[in-house]
Motif scaffolding. Structure first.
Motif, mmCIF file in Angstrom:
data_model
loop_
_atom_site.group_PDB
_atom_site.id
_atom_site.type_symbol
_atom_site.label_atom_id
_atom_site.label_comp_id
_atom_site.label_asym_id
_atom_site.label_seq_id
_atom_site.Cartn_x
_atom_site.Cartn_y
_atom_site.Cartn_z
ATOM 1 N N LEU A 128 -26.942 33.292 -1.619
ATOM 2 C CA LEU A 128 -27.772 34.366 -2.194
ATOM 3 C C LEU A 128 -27.068 35.721 -2.126
ATOM 4 O O LEU A 128 -27.630 36.738 -2.554
ATOM 5 N N ASN A 129 -25.840 35.746 -1.586
ATOM 6 C CA ASN A 129 -25.095 37.011 -1.501
ATOM 7 C C ASN A 129 -24.929 37.661 -2.858
ATOM 8 O O ASN A 129 -24.985 36.994 -3.911
ATOM 9 N N GLU A 130 -24.641 38.960 -2.818
ATOM 10 C CA GLU A 130 -24.256 39.691 -4.030
ATOM 11 C C GLU A 130 -23.017 39.032 -4.647
ATOM 12 O O GLU A 130 -22.278 38.304 -3.964
ATOM 13 N N ARG A 131 -22.809 39.275 -5.917
ATOM 14 C CA ARG A 131 -21.564 38.844 -6.555
ATOM 15 C C ARG A 131 -20.381 39.469 -5.822
ATOM 16 O O ARG A 131 -20.399 40.676 -5.539
ATOM 17 N N HIS A 132 -19.354 38.674 -5.503
ATOM 18 C CA HIS A 132 -18.136 39.231 -4.927
ATOM 19 C C HIS A 132 -17.454 40.050 -6.019
ATOM 20 O O HIS A 132 -17.165 39.525 -7.097
ATOM 21 N N ASP A 144 -19.085 25.941 2.057
ATOM 22 C CA ASP A 144 -18.619 24.882 1.165
ATOM 23 C C ASP A 144 -17.663 25.488 0.142
ATOM 24 O O ASP A 144 -18.073 26.228 -0.738
ATOM 25 N N GLY A 145 -16.371 25.225 0.272
ATOM 26 C CA GLY A 145 -15.384 25.840 -0.619
ATOM 27 C C GLY A 145 -14.804 27.091 0.015
ATOM 28 O O GLY A 145 -15.145 27.458 1.135
ATOM 29 N N ASP A 146 -13.893 27.746 -0.709
ATOM 30 C CA ASP A 146 -13.223 28.938 -0.186
ATOM 31 C C ASP A 146 -14.126 30.163 -0.264
ATOM 32 O O ASP A 146 -14.968 30.267 -1.156
ATOM 33 N N VAL A 147 -13.911 31.109 0.638
ATOM 34 C CA VAL A 147 -14.552 32.425 0.508
ATOM 35 C C VAL A 147 -14.044 33.039 -0.800
ATOM 36 O O VAL A 147 -12.841 33.048 -1.056
ATOM 37 N N PRO A 148 -14.956 33.541 -1.642
ATOM 38 C CA PRO A 148 -14.495 34.088 -2.924
ATOM 39 C C PRO A 148 -13.561 35.288 -2.753
ATOM 40 O O PRO A 148 -13.680 36.042 -1.792
ATOM 41 N N ARG A 149 -12.646 35.423 -3.700
ATOM 42 C CA ARG A 149 -11.795 36.625 -3.785
ATOM 43 C C ARG A 149 -12.266 37.501 -4.934
ATOM 44 O O ARG A 149 -11.884 38.652 -5.050
ATOM 45 N N THR A 150 -13.096 36.954 -5.804
ATOM 46 C CA THR A 150 -13.757 37.664 -6.891
ATOM 47 C C THR A 150 -14.732 36.682 -7.527
ATOM 48 O O THR A 150 -14.594 35.466 -7.339
ATOM 49 N N GLU A 151 -15.731 37.208 -8.241
ATOM 50 C CA GLU A 151 -16.668 36.330 -8.935
ATOM 51 C C GLU A 151 -17.155 36.985 -10.225
ATOM 52 O O GLU A 151 -17.397 38.190 -10.259
ATOM 53 N N SER A 152 -17.352 36.170 -11.248
ATOM 54 C CA SER A 152 -18.107 36.572 -12.442
ATOM 55 C C SER A 152 -19.570 36.198 -12.209
ATOM 56 O O SER A 152 -19.893 35.468 -11.258
ATOM 57 N N LEU A 153 -20.452 36.644 -13.107
ATOM 58 C CA LEU A 153 -21.854 36.223 -12.997
ATOM 59 C C LEU A 153 -21.952 34.703 -13.117
ATOM 60 O O LEU A 153 -22.753 34.064 -12.434
ATOM 61 N N LEU A 162 -19.860 32.464 -12.095
ATOM 62 C CA LEU A 162 -19.532 31.844 -10.799
ATOM 63 C C LEU A 162 -20.666 32.035 -9.786
ATOM 64 O O LEU A 162 -20.898 31.174 -8.938
ATOM 65 N N VAL A 163 -21.377 33.160 -9.886
ATOM 66 C CA VAL A 163 -22.533 33.359 -9.002
ATOM 67 C C VAL A 163 -23.607 32.316 -9.315
ATOM 68 O O VAL A 163 -24.199 31.718 -8.404
ATOM 69 N N ILE A 164 -23.847 32.100 -10.591
ATOM 70 C CA ILE A 164 -24.843 31.089 -10.979
ATOM 71 C C ILE A 164 -24.426 29.724 -10.423
ATOM 72 O O ILE A 164 -25.248 28.993 -9.855
ATOM 73 N N ASP A 165 -23.136 29.399 -10.553
ATOM 74 C CA ASP A 165 -22.644 28.095 -10.084
ATOM 75 C C ASP A 165 -22.859 27.897 -8.585
ATOM 76 O O ASP A 165 -23.132 26.784 -8.137
ATOM 77 N N ARG A 166 -22.751 28.973 -7.783
ATOM 78 C CA ARG A 166 -22.920 28.773 -6.326
ATOM 79 C C ARG A 166 -24.361 29.037 -5.880
ATOM 80 O O ARG A 166 -24.763 28.619 -4.800
ATOM 81 N N MET A 167 -25.141 29.780 -6.702
ATOM 82 C CA MET A 167 -26.525 30.080 -6.302
ATOM 83 C C MET A 167 -27.476 28.939 -6.671
ATOM 84 O O MET A 167 -28.380 28.598 -5.897
ATOM 85 N N LEU A 168 -27.297 28.334 -7.856
ATOM 86 C CA LEU A 168 -28.278 27.331 -8.313
ATOM 87 C C LEU A 168 -28.420 26.117 -7.389
ATOM 88 O O LEU A 168 -29.537 25.615 -7.222
ATOM 89 N N PRO A 169 -27.324 25.624 -6.775
ATOM 90 C CA PRO A 169 -27.526 24.501 -5.847
ATOM 91 C C PRO A 169 -28.506 24.855 -4.722
ATOM 92 O O PRO A 169 -29.294 24.011 -4.288
ATOM 93 N N TYR A 170 -28.474 26.114 -4.266
ATOM 94 C CA TYR A 170 -29.405 26.550 -3.214
ATOM 95 C C TYR A 170 -30.832 26.620 -3.760
ATOM 96 O O TYR A 170 -31.792 26.219 -3.095
ATOM 97 N N ARG A 223 -29.968 38.651 -10.783
ATOM 98 C CA ARG A 223 -29.763 38.508 -12.236
ATOM 99 C C ARG A 223 -29.432 37.046 -12.567
ATOM 100 O O ARG A 223 -29.879 36.504 -13.576
ATOM 101 N N ALA A 224 -28.653 36.411 -11.698
ATOM 102 C CA ALA A 224 -28.297 35.001 -11.922
ATOM 103 C C ALA A 224 -29.550 34.121 -11.911
ATOM 104 O O ALA A 224 -29.726 33.251 -12.779
ATOM 105 N N LEU A 225 -30.443 34.363 -10.955
ATOM 106 C CA LEU A 225 -31.650 33.535 -10.864
ATOM 107 C C LEU A 225 -32.607 33.824 -12.026
ATOM 108 O O LEU A 225 -33.180 32.900 -12.622
ATOM 109 N N VAL A 226 -32.766 35.103 -12.373
ATOM 110 C CA VAL A 226 -33.644 35.462 -13.497
ATOM 111 C C VAL A 226 -33.095 34.880 -14.800
ATOM 112 O O VAL A 226 -33.856 34.421 -15.661
ATOM 113 N N LYS A 227 -31.776 34.883 -14.955
ATOM 114 C CA LYS A 227 -31.174 34.284 -16.164
ATOM 115 C C LYS A 227 -31.591 32.826 -16.293
ATOM 116 O O LYS A 227 -32.000 32.366 -17.363
#
Ligand SMILES: O=C(O)[C@@H](CO)OP(=O)(O)O
Length: 247
Positions: A86-90, A143-152, A154-162, A187-191
């Protein structure tokens, strides 16, 4: 059967005030942010909604917002689940940079592509940078590497499983769920919930500190449009977020 979901973006933060790209950097709330959190608690209490579980990110601006709001609503006792998902986008190499200076240095098109495009991440943040999270103990074992950057995207991809594994199971158990998170993770969840297109999501901005309420059906999708508990303040707050950088 329907269930109720309350989304709450953290109150105004120290780096919101300084107009700095924040992402995964763990900054606190300003006095204004704490006041917004108290008001959110009053709005929740006055609405008659009865949150029964809290989900937050691992960042203190969201955690403190929830704690303050729940204290005001006399719901300090709520069970809590926290997740990096649920973190902010990196924000990659933009973390720690002033938004107005970034706009002036790179121009409006690239600035808006980095802020609001669906799938173009900002340049990655190097592991030895001051605002990197690669050595932060709270992310050991994610699960996976700590992000070094993210697009929206990529946020959707890691947020939706939760969403599918954790939040919907609380909803299915009949609990009203409060999610306290961030501008871009929400924004990812509302989308997802509102079926907003990859293009149209660029226009959606979430204001700080105002609860947004969804009534969801058995499929955990909205049965009617979501409503902010203070629609006027929400519209003004969203316009202020949209204008960031241009001051
Ligand atoms: O800096 C950030 O992490 C986010 C939220 O404050 O900013 P923006 O609205 O520009 O995506």
């Amino acid at each position: 059967m329907t269930s109720t979901l309350i989304l709450l973006r953290h109150g105004h933060s120290v780096w919101n005030e300084k107009n700095i790209f924040t992402g995964w950097v763990d900054v606190g709330l300003t006095e204004q942010g704490r006041a917004e959190a108290r008001r959110a608690g009053e709005l929740i209490a006055a609405s008659g909604l009865e949150p029964r579980v809290l989900h937050t990110s691992l960042l203190k601006r969201a955690i403190h917002t929830a704690n303050i709001a729940l204290e005001v609503a006399e719901l300090d006792w709520l069970p809590v689940k926290r997740s990096w998902r649920l973190n902010e986008r990196h924000y990659g190499a933009l973390q720690g940079l002033n938004k107005a200076e970034t706009l002036a240095a790179h121009g409006e098109e690239l600035f808006m592509t980095w802020r609001r495009s669906f799938d173009t991440p900002p340049p990655p943040l190097s592991d030895d940078a001051e605002y990197s999270q690669v050595h932060d103990p709270r992310y050991v074992g994610i699960d996976g590497d700590v992000p070094r950057t993210e697009s929206l995207k990529l946020v959707i991809d890691r947020m939706l499983p939760y969403w599918h594994a954790e939040i919907t199971s609380d909803l299915a158990a009949g609990r009203t769920v409060l999610v306290t998170a961030h501008g871009n993770s929400l924004r990812a969840l509302v989308k997802h919930l509102d079926g907003i297109s990859d293009e149209a999501i660029a226009e959606l901005n979430i204001p700080t500190g105002i609860p947004l309420v969804y009534e969801l059906g058995d499929d955990f999708m909205p049965v009617k449009p979501a409503e902010y508990l203070d629609p006027e303040a929400a519209a003004a707050g969203a316009a202020a977020v949209a204008a960031q950088g241009k001051k």
